[in-house]
Write a protein that holds these residues in place. Sequence first.
Motif, short mmCIF file in Angstrom:
data_model
loop_
_atom_site.label_atom_id
_atom_site.label_comp_id
_atom_site.label_asym_id
_atom_site.label_seq_id
_atom_site.Cartn_x
_atom_site.Cartn_y
_atom_site.Cartn_z
N SER A 159 0.88 -0.73 0.27
CA SER A 159 0.02 -0.10 0.32
C SER A 159 1.22 1.54 -0.17
O SER A 159 0.93 2.11 -1.17
CB SER A 159 -1.08 -0.27 1.32
OG SER A 159 -1.70 1.01 1.52
N TYR A 160 1.60 1.59 0.99
CA TYR A 160 2.63 2.29 0.71
C TYR A 160 3.71 2.77 0.01
O TYR A 160 3.67 3.57 -1.26
CB TYR A 160 3.75 2.05 1.63
CG TYR A 160 3.56 2.35 3.09
CD1 TYR A 160 2.95 4.07 3.17
CD2 TYR A 160 3.70 1.76 4.25
CE1 TYR A 160 2.82 4.01 4.68
CE2 TYR A 160 3.56 2.10 5.70
CZ TYR A 160 2.13 3.59 6.11
OH TYR A 160 2.19 3.71 7.10
N CYS A 161 3.27 1.59 -1.43
CA CYS A 161 4.19 1.55 -2.57
C CYS A 161 3.05 2.23 -3.34
O CYS A 161 4.07 2.92 -4.63
CB CYS A 161 5.28 0.56 -3.26
SG CYS A 161 6.21 -0.58 -2.44
N TRP A 178 3.64 5.81 -4.73
CA TRP A 178 3.92 6.70 -6.96
C TRP A 178 2.64 7.26 -7.24
O TRP A 178 3.02 7.92 -8.01
CB TRP A 178 3.31 4.78 -7.28
CG TRP A 178 3.36 5.01 -8.75
CD1 TRP A 178 4.45 5.20 -9.39
CD2 TRP A 178 1.93 4.71 -9.49
NE1 TRP A 178 3.53 4.79 -10.89
CE2 TRP A 178 1.71 5.45 -10.75
CE3 TRP A 178 1.02 4.52 -8.53
CZ2 TRP A 178 1.17 4.72 -11.92
CZ3 TRP A 178 -0.35 4.93 -9.95
CH2 TRP A 178 0.42 4.50 -11.73
N MET A 179 1.07 6.86 -6.47
CA MET A 179 0.58 8.16 -7.52
C MET A 179 0.49 9.62 -6.38
O MET A 179 -0.05 10.44 -6.74
CB MET A 179 -0.99 7.60 -5.98
CG MET A 179 -0.97 5.94 -6.71
SD MET A 179 -2.73 5.39 -5.94
CE MET A 179 -4.35 6.57 -6.52
N LYS A 207 -5.40 11.85 -6.22
CA LYS A 207 -6.94 11.15 -6.01
C LYS A 207 -6.52 10.04 -4.59
O LYS A 207 -6.48 8.98 -4.80
CB LYS A 207 -7.11 10.18 -7.69
CG LYS A 207 -6.88 11.21 -8.43
CD LYS A 207 -7.46 10.77 -9.65
CE LYS A 207 -7.57 11.82 -11.21
NZ LYS A 207 -7.84 13.19 -11.31
N TRP A 208 -7.48 11.17 -3.65
CA TRP A 208 -7.03 9.96 -2.69
C TRP A 208 -8.20 8.60 -2.55
O TRP A 208 -8.40 8.00 -1.50
CB TRP A 208 -7.36 11.26 -1.30
CG TRP A 208 -8.60 12.32 -1.16
CD1 TRP A 208 -8.68 13.15 -1.74
CD2 TRP A 208 -9.91 12.10 -1.04
NE1 TRP A 208 -9.84 13.06 -1.44
CE2 TRP A 208 -10.23 12.75 -1.31
CE3 TRP A 208 -10.32 10.15 0.01
CZ2 TRP A 208 -12.32 12.86 -0.61
CZ3 TRP A 208 -11.76 10.26 -0.02
CH2 TRP A 208 -12.74 10.96 -0.46
N SER A 265 6.09 12.76 0.07
CA SER A 265 6.03 11.34 -0.53
C SER A 265 7.49 11.20 0.06
O SER A 265 7.54 9.54 -0.47
CB SER A 265 6.27 11.18 -1.94
OG SER A 265 5.48 12.20 -3.20
N ALA A 266 8.23 11.95 0.41
CA ALA A 266 8.94 11.32 1.66
C ALA A 266 8.23 10.48 2.95
O ALA A 266 9.52 9.66 2.81
CB ALA A 266 10.15 12.70 1.40
#
Length: 742
Positions: free
Chosen positions: A148-150, A154-155, A162-163, A564-565
């Motif tokens: 999920s984190y990946c 990426w998103m 888009k949450w 993102s970090a």
Amino acid sequence: MNGAALVAITAAIGNLLQGWDNATIAGAVLYIKREFHLQTEPTIEGLIVAMSLIGATAITTFSGPVADWLGRRPMLIISSVLYFLGGLVMLWSPNVYVLLLARLLDGFGIGLAVTLVPVYISETAPSEIRGRLNTLPQFTGSVGMFLSYCMVFWMSLMDSPKWRLMLGVLSIPSLIYFALTVFYLPESPRWLVSKGRMAEAKQVLQRLRGREDVAGEMALLVEGLGFGGDTSIEEYIIGPGDELADNQEQSTEKDQIKLYGPEQGLSWVARPVTGQSTLGLVSRHGSMANQSVPLMDPLVTLFGSVHEKFPETGSMRSMLFPNMGSMFSVAEHQGKSEQWDEESLQRDGEDYGSDGGGESDDNLQSPLLSRQTTSTEKDIVPPAANGSILNMRRHSSLMQGAAGEAGSSMGIGGGWQLAWKWSEKRGKDGKKERELQRIYLHPEDAPGSRRGSVASLPVADAPEEGGFVQASALVSQSMLYSKDGKDKHPIGPAMVQPAESVAVGPSWQDLFEPGIKRALFVGVGIQILQQFSGINGVLYYTPQILEQAGVGVLLSNMGIGSDSASLLISGLTTLLMLPSIGFAMRLMDVSGRRWLLLTTLPILLLSLIILVLGNIIPMDSLVHAIISTVSVVVYFCCFVMAFGPIPNILCSEIFPTRVRGLCIAVCALTFWICDIIVTYSLPVMLSSVGLAGVFGIYGIVCILSWIFVFLKVPETKGMPLEVISEFFAVGAKQAATDAKNN
């Protein structure tokens, strides 16, 4: 083994979805609060994250009793449906209120999965690999978080993340989970037996174990339906029947159990021994003694003594025991095959009339379970002579093993064997009553010696001087024979339906039975300590620590934004957990649950102490970042090895089948309530005592946890679930008796 492993992996997908959801909402909430302008409304923001906890807590209050009523499999199917519906509604979510509803549905699915997946795996897994398979939920949950984190990372690199899509993706794996639960997962065989659906239970066991003969385990599941009866701990000496009789004092037949060997005409006899049991803790009547550690629960020492006396693999003793119980195996005769269920009772009851119960070995006695028989065969009946040995059919599949067919066994896992004997007691009216007693036998590690000559046993590595086997035993009334059964089905104890004895189902009053109270104390206690041991605080602090270590600056130089970090850092942290969980899976059934806890808790404490010192002692920022990063990584790895999965594993093992769902609901409710308390108290604690104070409190909890595990938590590796609950029952009652005497 392969069948049980695949079923466990499939069931553990429910925990993968939980991990997926936890990681997804952590990333999506960054964009949700921007769209709905929640920067000034932290309460709503907190509710969006916490609504799944609220849903999980709410549904846990009745998930256990409903699972005892409907079954484990239907509840897992409902869990997958709730995951799917929650994902779809989150994908739509036109406003905050619909989003909160979707999170609530999602929480319902999480609550069912977290509560019932460990129970389902425990009830379907062989005892030898139960710990390994029950660590799968922890592993798959971490895999779900990492994936999920990946995805979210990426998103997050897109121009406009888009949450809704982040959260809605959950419905895709949920749909796969739904298909697998409907078309692949079988019902728990223990639940089926508790409902009297014996034919279905047998078919499921055959599929899970990959063999036709599951008579021993079927008998074990029936015996596991009872709890709270009078149980004694005894010692037996087992050896060839003629030699044991020649070299030991003569015993009456009522004190003997005859066990047939793999060669026709050869048998062993198990004879009770008076005096101190070789367990070193219990006499024949089960009194507790020789407690070397003050305040240690006698159960801990009792469980430990069993593992210490486990026979060596390949020894004479371990080869003898697999042959000793097969007198209950399938009888190979021509005739139609009949399943042991209510239909066969109604159809063929008249074919099983008793002939009065002679005592010779030639008297035809049909096996207890998995019968193939003709109308001329007879059931086991109470012997005419008081307390005679329990005779078995010479022509069972055990005897046929001598002709080249491998004889089956009543081995029930962990070196334990299941046998029965007839005994006599006086009823309330003073009249003598015959009672079928079950015996859980466990071989001792050290071979005994006998006076006079010793016959060599028919095993390849038997020592030249021969020997007999000493075995400890738990003896109590069998669930295969009861007053209700005698009245309704006088054709013999083999045909008593267990559902008749437990038709009332579980009740809250059952939780006050001494053994169950003791098990609940262990289960609830370890769940509370797990939640207050610091995992939430360390998770909260991890991004800040890694930011100090310069990871954020490095990622920023690579063109990765702060949001993102943060997601990437969390994903990398989760990735580090996977090898540790895999290592724990290897050790769970070798070193054991207790050993893992006692070994890793000091490391958790040390990590927290270093974090406390790092926030008190002035030091260079880079040194502080490195030390803190190493401490956090070590903490995570050790936590997921033991204190993460083991509380749920223990809670799924220590309760009797009949009330397992009810007790699991109590433990799971404790887990979720403590999770909510810790999560919402963390900001308050940070503002009042600071980060060093918070980690100091968590360190104190780790010390208390180690003491609790050392004094109160027994080792359950490799032991059948039914034997575990029997130990809790006899130990709790005797401990209460000793307390009164003192």
